[in-house]
Write a protein that holds these residues in place. Structure first.
Motif, PDB file in Angstrom:
ATOM      1  N   TYR A 116       0.927  -0.992  -0.089  1.00  0.00           N
ATOM      2  CA  TYR A 116       0.190   0.033   0.183  1.00  0.00           C
ATOM      3  C   TYR A 116       0.873   1.074  -0.003  1.00  0.00           C
ATOM      4  O   TYR A 116       0.664   2.433  -0.746  1.00  0.00           O
ATOM      5  CB  TYR A 116      -0.988  -0.021   1.356  1.00  0.00           C
ATOM      6  N   ILE A 174       2.332   1.504  -3.187  1.00  0.00           N
ATOM      7  CA  ILE A 174       1.595   2.374  -4.332  1.00  0.00           C
ATOM      8  C   ILE A 174       1.245   3.915  -3.920  1.00  0.00           C
ATOM      9  O   ILE A 174       1.124   4.724  -5.092  1.00  0.00           O
ATOM     10  CB  ILE A 174      -0.158   1.550  -4.389  1.00  0.00           C
ATOM     11  N   CYS A 175       1.215   4.237  -2.944  1.00  0.00           N
ATOM     12  CA  CYS A 175       0.945   5.606  -2.463  1.00  0.00           C
ATOM     13  C   CYS A 175       2.359   6.525  -2.979  1.00  0.00           C
ATOM     14  O   CYS A 175       2.175   7.711  -3.639  1.00  0.00           O
ATOM     15  CB  CYS A 175       0.976   5.890  -1.012  1.00  0.00           C
ATOM     16  N   LEU A 217      -7.155   5.543  -1.609  1.00  0.00           N
ATOM     17  CA  LEU A 217      -5.872   6.152  -1.742  1.00  0.00           C
ATOM     18  C   LEU A 217      -6.232   7.420  -0.767  1.00  0.00           C
ATOM     19  O   LEU A 217      -7.083   7.999  -0.949  1.00  0.00           O
ATOM     20  CB  LEU A 217      -5.102   6.223  -2.838  1.00  0.00           C
TER      21      LEU A 217
END
Length: 253
Positions: free
Chosen positions: A15, A18-19, A175
């Protein structure tokens, strides 16, 4: 238990990765620079900016009237010159190529584009006291902010949206877009400051900008300042192909 913690740690790392990727590469998801199709010397103005020059496709014309146009995120604005020249014969035309587009120096960002827009307006307004500001899609956000800061005579927004931040939040609900997004294009904030006649033009079957986003922007204008028109049967990228498109823009001027 340790395997569960390992799995959670892996998911958390994924995660965060991805951020991080969104933070680093987000502008490549917003801006799609296009080459310059019409580049005769007499159709180009070179505007000095801090990174070199921003190119502006022009149709010079003496007189009080001018039109400044800001295009979409994947638009070569020079392609509008022939039709705009016919549709707006009494206006000098200035179509800005964002940084990184059409040979303009630098890389696009909201802050850089807005600085360039102000510089272009000041140059145009010095020669033409009545300046119409027009923007399409991403360019609508540039146009409305500019018109809130400079004495535009009229404002025309084609397939506009209320906020890129809100749009991105809807597209990526899992997100933390609020913390990641650098270029927010908060058009609604600037719409409330507009005092000149404004036309918003929406496409009936816009597959990119939700109608609710355009209508939300419309509601942020002061009462009596703006009107919203819908072009039937067209989508986000085909709206300019409608026979109603140019007559509607011309009438707004």
């Amino acid at each position: 238990m340790s395997r569960m913690f390992s799995l959670l740690a892996l998911l958390a790392a994924l995660y965060l990765a991805i951020c991080a990727a969104v933070w680093v590469f987000q502008r490549s998801l917003i801006y799609f620079p296009q080459p310059l199709a019409i580049s005769h010397p007499d159709t180009l103005l070179r505007l000095a900016v801090d990174e070199g020059e921003v190119l502006v496709s022009v149709r010079p014309r003496a007189g009080p009237n001018a039109l400044i146009y800001f295009g979409g995120n994947a638009e070569d604005v020079s392609l509008n010159l022939p039709e705009f020249a016919q549709a707006f014969p009494e206006h000098a035309l200035y179509l800005m190529h964002y940084r990184g587009y059409g040979g303009s120096a630098g890389s696009p960002s909201e802050a850089a584009i807005q600085r360039d827009a102000l510089a272009l307006f000041d140059r145009v307004h010095a020669a033409h006291p009545r300046v119409v500001v027009m923007g399409r899609s991403l360019g609508s956000a540039v146009a409305v902010r500019l018109a809130s800061q400079r004495p535009a005579s009229r404002l025309v927004l084609i397939t506009p949206f209320d906020s890129l931040l809100k749009f991105a939040t809807r597209q990526f609900p899992y997100l933390p877009i609020k913390w990641l997004l650098k270029d927010r294009f908060e058009s609604s904030t600037y719409a409330a400051r507009i005092r000149v006649p404004t036309l918003l033009v929406a496409a009936e079957h816009d597959e990119i900008i939700p109608r609710a986003s355009t209508e939300a922007l419309y509601r942020h204008f002061p009462p009596g300042v703006a009107r919203l028109e819908m072009i039937a049967g067209e989508g986000h990228n085909t709206i300019s192909e409608s026979p109603a498109y140019l007559p509607l823009l011309r009438a707004a001027l």
